[in-house]
Design a protein around this motif. Structure first.
Motif, PDB file in Angstrom:
ATOM      1  N   LEU A 130       0.828  -1.208   0.000  1.00  0.00           N
ATOM      2  CA  LEU A 130       0.000   0.000   0.000  1.00  0.00           C
ATOM      3  C   LEU A 130       0.864   1.260   0.000  1.00  0.00           C
ATOM      4  O   LEU A 130       0.578   2.233   0.700  1.00  0.00           O
ATOM      5  CB  LEU A 130      -0.953   0.012   1.202  1.00  0.00           C
ATOM      6  N   MET A 131       1.929   1.251  -0.773  1.00  0.00           N
ATOM      7  CA  MET A 131       2.910   2.341  -0.736  1.00  0.00           C
ATOM      8  C   MET A 131       2.327   3.687  -1.128  1.00  0.00           C
ATOM      9  O   MET A 131       2.666   4.702  -0.521  1.00  0.00           O
ATOM     10  CB  MET A 131       4.100   2.013  -1.638  1.00  0.00           C
ATOM     11  N   ALA A 132       1.463   3.738  -2.116  1.00  0.00           N
ATOM     12  CA  ALA A 132       0.912   5.026  -2.540  1.00  0.00           C
ATOM     13  C   ALA A 132       0.121   5.661  -1.397  1.00  0.00           C
ATOM     14  O   ALA A 132       0.304   6.841  -1.085  1.00  0.00           O
ATOM     15  CB  ALA A 132       0.041   4.847  -3.780  1.00  0.00           C
ATOM     16  N   SER A 133      -0.730   4.874  -0.754  1.00  0.00           N
ATOM     17  CA  SER A 133      -1.534   5.395   0.357  1.00  0.00           C
ATOM     18  C   SER A 133      -0.648   5.724   1.561  1.00  0.00           C
ATOM     19  O   SER A 133      -0.818   6.767   2.196  1.00  0.00           O
ATOM     20  CB  SER A 133      -2.583   4.371   0.788  1.00  0.00           C
ATOM     21  N   SER A 134       0.264   4.825   1.875  1.00  0.00           N
ATOM     22  CA  SER A 134       1.133   5.005   3.040  1.00  0.00           C
ATOM     23  C   SER A 134       1.979   6.261   2.923  1.00  0.00           C
ATOM     24  O   SER A 134       2.010   7.096   3.828  1.00  0.00           O
ATOM     25  CB  SER A 134       2.059   3.797   3.215  1.00  0.00           C
ATOM     26  N   THR A 135       2.669   6.384   1.818  1.00  0.00           N
ATOM     27  CA  THR A 135       3.574   7.516   1.669  1.00  0.00           C
ATOM     28  C   THR A 135       2.814   8.825   1.497  1.00  0.00           C
ATOM     29  O   THR A 135       3.309   9.878   1.907  1.00  0.00           O
ATOM     30  CB  THR A 135       4.552   7.302   0.503  1.00  0.00           C
ATOM     31  N   PHE A 136       1.622   8.774   0.932  1.00  0.00           N
ATOM     32  CA  PHE A 136       0.815   9.995   0.840  1.00  0.00           C
ATOM     33  C   PHE A 136       0.422  10.468   2.236  1.00  0.00           C
ATOM     34  O   PHE A 136       0.606  11.631   2.583  1.00  0.00           O
ATOM     35  CB  PHE A 136      -0.438   9.773  -0.022  1.00  0.00           C
ATOM     36  N   PHE A 137      -0.119   9.555   3.057  1.00  0.00           N
ATOM     37  CA  PHE A 137      -0.509   9.918   4.419  1.00  0.00           C
ATOM     38  C   PHE A 137       0.689  10.447   5.205  1.00  0.00           C
ATOM     39  O   PHE A 137       0.610  11.499   5.849  1.00  0.00           O
ATOM     40  CB  PHE A 137      -1.123   8.712   5.144  1.00  0.00           C
ATOM     41  N   LEU A 138       1.800   9.727   5.151  1.00  0.00           N
ATOM     42  CA  LEU A 138       2.984  10.128   5.917  1.00  0.00           C
ATOM     43  C   LEU A 138       3.554  11.460   5.415  1.00  0.00           C
ATOM     44  O   LEU A 138       4.043  12.262   6.208  1.00  0.00           O
ATOM     45  CB  LEU A 138       4.035   9.024   5.872  1.00  0.00           C
ATOM     46  N   SER A 139       3.454  11.709   4.114  1.00  0.00           N
ATOM     47  CA  SER A 139       3.912  12.990   3.573  1.00  0.00           C
ATOM     48  C   SER A 139       3.047  14.144   4.065  1.00  0.00           C
ATOM     49  O   SER A 139       3.561  15.223   4.387  1.00  0.00           O
ATOM     50  CB  SER A 139       3.905  12.963   2.042  1.00  0.00           C
ATOM     51  N   VAL A 140       1.742  13.925   4.135  1.00  0.00           N
ATOM     52  CA  VAL A 140       0.847  14.965   4.651  1.00  0.00           C
ATOM     53  C   VAL A 140       1.175  15.254   6.117  1.00  0.00           C
ATOM     54  O   VAL A 140       1.267  16.419   6.530  1.00  0.00           O
ATOM     55  CB  VAL A 140      -0.636  14.567   4.473  1.00  0.00           C
ATOM     56  N   VAL A 141       1.363  14.206   6.902  1.00  0.00           N
ATOM     57  CA  VAL A 141       1.728  14.382   8.314  1.00  0.00           C
ATOM     58  C   VAL A 141       3.026  15.185   8.428  1.00  0.00           C
ATOM     59  O   VAL A 141       3.135  16.117   9.230  1.00  0.00           O
ATOM     60  CB  VAL A 141       1.864  13.016   9.026  1.00  0.00           C
ATOM     61  N   MET A 142       4.013  14.848   7.600  1.00  0.00           N
ATOM     62  CA  MET A 142       5.299  15.534   7.688  1.00  0.00           C
ATOM     63  C   MET A 142       5.216  16.966   7.168  1.00  0.00           C
ATOM     64  O   MET A 142       5.928  17.847   7.659  1.00  0.00           O
ATOM     65  CB  MET A 142       6.385  14.750   6.951  1.00  0.00           C
ATOM     66  N   ALA A 143       4.356  17.225   6.196  1.00  0.00           N
ATOM     67  CA  ALA A 143       4.169  18.601   5.723  1.00  0.00           C
ATOM     68  C   ALA A 143       3.646  19.475   6.868  1.00  0.00           C
ATOM     69  O   ALA A 143       4.107  20.604   7.072  1.00  0.00           O
ATOM     70  CB  ALA A 143       3.225  18.640   4.530  1.00  0.00           C
ATOM     71  N   PHE A 144       2.690  18.937   7.632  1.00  0.00           N
ATOM     72  CA  PHE A 144       2.188  19.673   8.794  1.00  0.00           C
ATOM     73  C   PHE A 144       3.266  19.786   9.878  1.00  0.00           C
ATOM     74  O   PHE A 144       3.366  20.822  10.543  1.00  0.00           O
ATOM     75  CB  PHE A 144       0.915  19.029   9.353  1.00  0.00           C
ATOM     76  N   ALA A 145       4.074  18.755  10.042  1.00  0.00           N
ATOM     77  CA  ALA A 145       5.163  18.820  11.024  1.00  0.00           C
ATOM     78  C   ALA A 145       6.152  19.919  10.653  1.00  0.00           C
ATOM     79  O   ALA A 145       6.617  20.667  11.516  1.00  0.00           O
ATOM     80  CB  ALA A 145       5.878  17.472  11.121  1.00  0.00           C
TER      81      ALA A 145
END
Length: 128
Positions: A71-86
């Motif tokens: 599920l790399m597309a979903s995983s990395t998208f979610f984690l990228s959004v979290v890190m953008a907010f971080a």
């Protein structure tokens, strides 16, 4: 003459997945282990409680799926959004603080573009 060591792309992707996924699993564990402190810290930044739980458990789940390479597309998208907010929330604290979230954001975006590589679990291949 200096010789370059060539690392196959699939090995590099595996190592990157293990490192980035491991960072998120550890970070999530620290958040979940003391959820009261996490909720308090996120609340100070104006982040609602329900988002605190989504971030903590999402980092754990998607950190694991990143390590496994599913599920790399979903995983990395979610984690990228979290890190953008971080990055957004740590930027005012100075370069020493927001450098790490920025680097992890770059790595999650790179994994999002490159995918899991050859060394991954063969689950959910049709969803990547």
């Amino acid at each position: 003459m200096i010789q370059k060591i060539k690392v196959p792309a699939d090995i590099a992707l595996l190592v990157a997945r293990l490192i980035i996924g491991g960072i998120f699993i550890f970070s999530a564990y620290m958040k979940i282990a003391d959820m009261g402190m996490t909720v308090g810290y996120f609340s100070q930044m104006g982040i609602p409680v329900f988002l605190t739980y989504i971030v903590a458990y999402g980092e754990m789940i998607f950190g694991i799926t990143t390590v496994l390479g599913v599920l790399m597309a979903s995983s990395t998208f979610f984690l990228s959004v979290v890190m953008a907010f971080a990055v957004y929330y740590t930027y005012p604290m100075g370069m020493n603080v927001f450098m790490a979230p920025l680097a992890v954001l770059g790595a999650t975006l790179a994994l999002h573009g490159a995918g899991a590589g050859k060394y991954r679990l063969p689950l959910f291949k049709q969803w990547d």
